[in-house]
Design a protein around this motif. Structure first.
Motif, mmCIF file in Angstrom:
data_model
loop_
_atom_site.group_PDB
_atom_site.id
_atom_site.type_symbol
_atom_site.label_atom_id
_atom_site.label_comp_id
_atom_site.label_asym_id
_atom_site.label_seq_id
_atom_site.Cartn_x
_atom_site.Cartn_y
_atom_site.Cartn_z
ATOM 1 N N SER A 193 0.843 -1.192 0.000
ATOM 2 C CA SER A 193 0.000 0.000 0.000
ATOM 3 C C SER A 193 0.881 1.244 0.000
ATOM 4 C CB SER A 193 -0.894 0.006 1.243
ATOM 5 O OG SER A 193 -1.406 1.296 1.499
ATOM 6 N N LYS A 194 0.593 2.186 -0.899
ATOM 7 C CA LYS A 194 1.371 3.421 -0.956
ATOM 8 C C LYS A 194 1.308 4.184 0.361
ATOM 9 C CE LYS A 194 3.041 3.141 -5.077
ATOM 10 N NZ LYS A 194 4.512 2.939 -5.260
ATOM 11 N N ALA A 195 0.146 4.158 1.006
ATOM 12 C CA ALA A 195 0.004 4.865 2.286
ATOM 13 C C ALA A 195 0.918 4.268 3.345
ATOM 14 C CB ALA A 195 -1.449 4.824 2.744
ATOM 15 N N ILE A 196 1.006 2.932 3.390
ATOM 16 C CA ILE A 196 1.868 2.278 4.377
ATOM 17 C C ILE A 196 3.337 2.517 4.034
ATOM 18 C CG2 ILE A 196 2.528 0.073 5.393
ATOM 19 C CD1 ILE A 196 -0.185 1.055 6.264
ATOM 20 N N GLN A 197 3.686 2.483 2.738
ATOM 21 C CA GLN A 197 5.064 2.780 2.350
ATOM 22 C C GLN A 197 5.471 4.170 2.810
ATOM 23 O OE1 GLN A 197 5.714 2.123 -1.855
ATOM 24 N NE2 GLN A 197 4.933 0.027 -1.769
ATOM 25 N N GLU A 198 4.593 5.146 2.602
ATOM 26 C CA GLU A 198 4.895 6.518 3.016
ATOM 27 C C GLU A 198 5.036 6.625 4.526
ATOM 28 O OE1 GLU A 198 1.782 8.836 1.335
ATOM 29 O OE2 GLU A 198 2.499 8.595 -0.740
ATOM 30 N N GLN A 199 4.242 5.849 5.252
ATOM 31 C CA GLN A 199 4.322 5.857 6.709
ATOM 32 C C GLN A 199 5.712 5.440 7.179
ATOM 33 O OE1 GLN A 199 1.290 3.484 8.655
ATOM 34 N NE2 GLN A 199 2.575 3.159 10.447
ATOM 35 N N PHE A 200 6.321 4.471 6.479
ATOM 36 C CA PHE A 200 7.639 3.973 6.865
ATOM 37 C C PHE A 200 8.772 4.630 6.081
ATOM 38 C CE2 PHE A 200 4.938 0.540 8.418
ATOM 39 C CZ PHE A 200 5.520 0.257 9.642
ATOM 40 N N GLY A 201 8.435 5.552 5.180
ATOM 41 C CA GLY A 201 9.460 6.204 4.385
ATOM 42 C C GLY A 201 10.045 5.308 3.316
ATOM 43 N N PHE A 202 9.232 4.383 2.776
ATOM 44 C CA PHE A 202 9.688 3.430 1.766
ATOM 45 C C PHE A 202 9.195 3.855 0.390
ATOM 46 C CE2 PHE A 202 11.145 1.142 5.148
ATOM 47 C CZ PHE A 202 11.458 -0.183 4.909
ATOM 48 N N HIS A 203 9.900 3.373 -0.645
ATOM 49 C CA HIS A 203 9.483 3.624 -2.017
ATOM 50 C C HIS A 203 9.107 2.341 -2.742
ATOM 51 C CE1 HIS A 203 13.704 2.492 -2.478
ATOM 52 N NE2 HIS A 203 13.406 2.146 -3.715
ATOM 53 N N GLU A 204 9.177 1.202 -2.047
ATOM 54 C CA GLU A 204 8.862 -0.078 -2.656
ATOM 55 C C GLU A 204 8.401 -1.052 -1.570
ATOM 56 O OE1 GLU A 204 12.347 -1.723 -4.481
ATOM 57 O OE2 GLU A 204 13.394 -2.006 -2.587
ATOM 58 N N PRO A 205 7.852 -2.221 -1.959
ATOM 59 C CA PRO A 205 7.451 -3.230 -0.967
ATOM 60 C C PRO A 205 8.658 -3.858 -0.276
ATOM 61 C CG PRO A 205 6.324 -3.564 -3.065
ATOM 62 C CD PRO A 205 7.443 -2.584 -3.324
ATOM 63 N N ASN B 178 -17.920 -13.824 14.308
ATOM 64 C CA ASN B 178 -19.242 -14.089 14.897
ATOM 65 C C ASN B 178 -20.364 -13.494 14.033
ATOM 66 O OD1 ASN B 178 -18.035 -15.386 17.101
ATOM 67 N ND2 ASN B 178 -17.819 -13.457 18.204
ATOM 68 N N GLY B 179 -20.191 -13.624 12.709
ATOM 69 C CA GLY B 179 -21.209 -13.167 11.787
ATOM 70 C C GLY B 179 -21.154 -11.692 11.448
ATOM 71 N N LYS B 180 -20.279 -10.931 12.101
ATOM 72 C CA LYS B 180 -20.182 -9.492 11.847
ATOM 73 C C LYS B 180 -18.974 -9.199 10.965
ATOM 74 C CE LYS B 180 -19.656 -4.988 14.103
ATOM 75 N NZ LYS B 180 -19.489 -4.270 15.393
ATOM 76 N N GLU B 181 -19.205 -8.497 9.864
ATOM 77 C CA GLU B 181 -18.115 -8.142 8.966
ATOM 78 C C GLU B 181 -17.237 -7.081 9.623
ATOM 79 O OE1 GLU B 181 -18.249 -5.887 4.891
ATOM 80 O OE2 GLU B 181 -18.780 -8.010 4.567
ATOM 81 N N ILE B 182 -15.923 -7.363 9.718
ATOM 82 C CA ILE B 182 -15.028 -6.426 10.401
ATOM 83 C C ILE B 182 -14.009 -5.773 9.480
ATOM 84 C CG2 ILE B 182 -15.261 -7.516 12.661
ATOM 85 C CD1 ILE B 182 -12.637 -8.980 12.163
ATOM 86 N N VAL B 183 -13.802 -6.318 8.295
ATOM 87 C CA VAL B 183 -12.877 -5.686 7.358
ATOM 88 C C VAL B 183 -13.134 -6.219 5.960
ATOM 89 C CG1 VAL B 183 -11.011 -7.386 7.589
ATOM 90 C CG2 VAL B 183 -10.448 -5.027 6.982
ATOM 91 N N VAL B 184 -12.920 -5.355 4.974
ATOM 92 C CA VAL B 184 -13.042 -5.731 3.563
ATOM 93 C C VAL B 184 -11.819 -5.197 2.832
ATOM 94 C CG1 VAL B 184 -14.383 -5.498 1.441
ATOM 95 C CG2 VAL B 184 -15.557 -5.620 3.636
ATOM 96 N N GLY B 185 -11.249 -5.994 1.959
ATOM 97 C CA GLY B 185 -10.111 -5.546 1.160
ATOM 98 C C GLY B 185 -10.258 -6.032 -0.268
ATOM 99 N N THR B 186 -9.604 -5.357 -1.203
ATOM 100 C CA THR B 186 -9.682 -5.740 -2.613
ATOM 101 C C THR B 186 -8.284 -5.896 -3.203
ATOM 102 O OG1 THR B 186 -9.719 -3.452 -3.417
ATOM 103 C CG2 THR B 186 -11.843 -4.467 -2.872
ATOM 104 N N GLY B 187 -8.205 -6.693 -4.258
ATOM 105 C CA GLY B 187 -6.931 -6.899 -4.933
ATOM 106 C C GLY B 187 -6.362 -5.642 -5.547
ATOM 107 N N GLU B 188 -7.225 -4.718 -5.923
ATOM 108 C CA GLU B 188 -6.770 -3.482 -6.553
ATOM 109 C C GLU B 188 -5.884 -2.660 -5.624
ATOM 110 O OE1 GLU B 188 -8.780 0.068 -9.251
ATOM 111 O OE2 GLU B 188 -9.924 -0.808 -7.584
ATOM 112 N N ALA B 189 -6.058 -2.842 -4.309
ATOM 113 C CA ALA B 189 -5.247 -2.093 -3.335
ATOM 114 C C ALA B 189 -3.807 -2.573 -3.297
ATOM 115 C CB ALA B 189 -5.874 -2.200 -1.948
#
Length: 233
Positions: free
Chosen positions: A62-74, A180-191
């Motif tokens: 994720s670009k946002a996470i890379q920026e958080q750590f000061g990274f330019h790549e995975p 327990n039947g409650k949706e807690i997170v959703v993610g997509t491949g595009e991210a």
């Protein structure tokens, strides 16, 4: 000042045996290149001791996470064990967590400069999966130590595989986590860098810097664990 890798590997190996995964003597000392070389040397020792290197993981896509750590790549790490869906994990994991992932199995090698289409053509199967991670140190403050310690990796839980076909669109895959039947997170491949295939393109190129590649070998190898589609908070 550059770190002497052979000496560092000895320190990390002894510390690991004593339950210390982020040796304080190497805080704020490692470059990312040095961290990767220590990681791979430690993995080689673990394999020599009887563990099996079954594939690779890619993180920080994720670009946002890379920026958080000061990274330019995975970043990458190694996968040493997998379990089928329904497996009961041991109670002694260190601050464990999980991330929903796509796990790809390849039937041919990928090395150097490859295209997304070449990655797709090499795919044998795709597993829905959970990566089990351990927080063995302060990732936020010492990410180089975390990479040397194999990027928080513990294991991966694999669901049944699906063979890809011409209609497969990994950028449109959606992961939904329910508790327990409650949706807690959703993610997509595009991210994941726009498409999870791009993570493989990056990894194939990056591994050549360390004399490694994505190899199918026997049917237990060639597993690539891709970044989180959804990460519970």
């Amino acid at each position: 000042m550059a770190v002497e890798i052979t000496s560092a590997v000895e320190v990390f190996w002894r510390a690991r045996g004593n339950g210390e995964y982020f040796p304080t003597a190497y805080e704020d000392r490692l470059s990312l290149d040095e961290a990767y070389r220590i990681q791979l040397a430690l993995i080689d020792r673990r394999v020599a001791a009887g563990e099996r290197h079954i594939g690779w993981k890619v993180g920080l896509t994720s670009k946002a996470i890379q920026e958080q750590f000061g990274f330019h790549e995975p970043v990458f790490g190694c996968i040493l064990q997998s379990f089928p869906s329904g497996h009961e994990l041991p109670p002694n994991l260190i601050k464990p967590g999980f991330e929903t992932e796509l796990c790809m199995r390849f039937d041919r090698s990928l090395q150097g400069e490859v295209t997304p289409q070449q990655v797709m053509d090499a795919l044998e199967g795709i597993h829905p999966s959970f990566e089990i991670i351990e927080t063995r140190g302060d990732l936020t403050r010492h990410i180089a130590l975390a990479l040397a310690d194999n990027a928080q990796q513990h294991s991966v839980i694999l669901g049944p595989p699906r063979r890809p076909d011409a209609s497969t669109r990994l950028d449109q895959v959606t992961a939904r986590v329910k508790l327990n039947g409650k949706e807690i997170v959703v993610g997509t491949g595009e991210a994941v860098l726009g498409n999870p295939l791009n993570s493989v393109v990056w990894l194939a190129r990056k591994l050549t810097e360390f004399g490694r590649s994505i190899r199918p070998g026997d049917r237990r190898r060639g597993i690539l664990l891709l970044p989180a589609l959804g990460r519970p908070e």
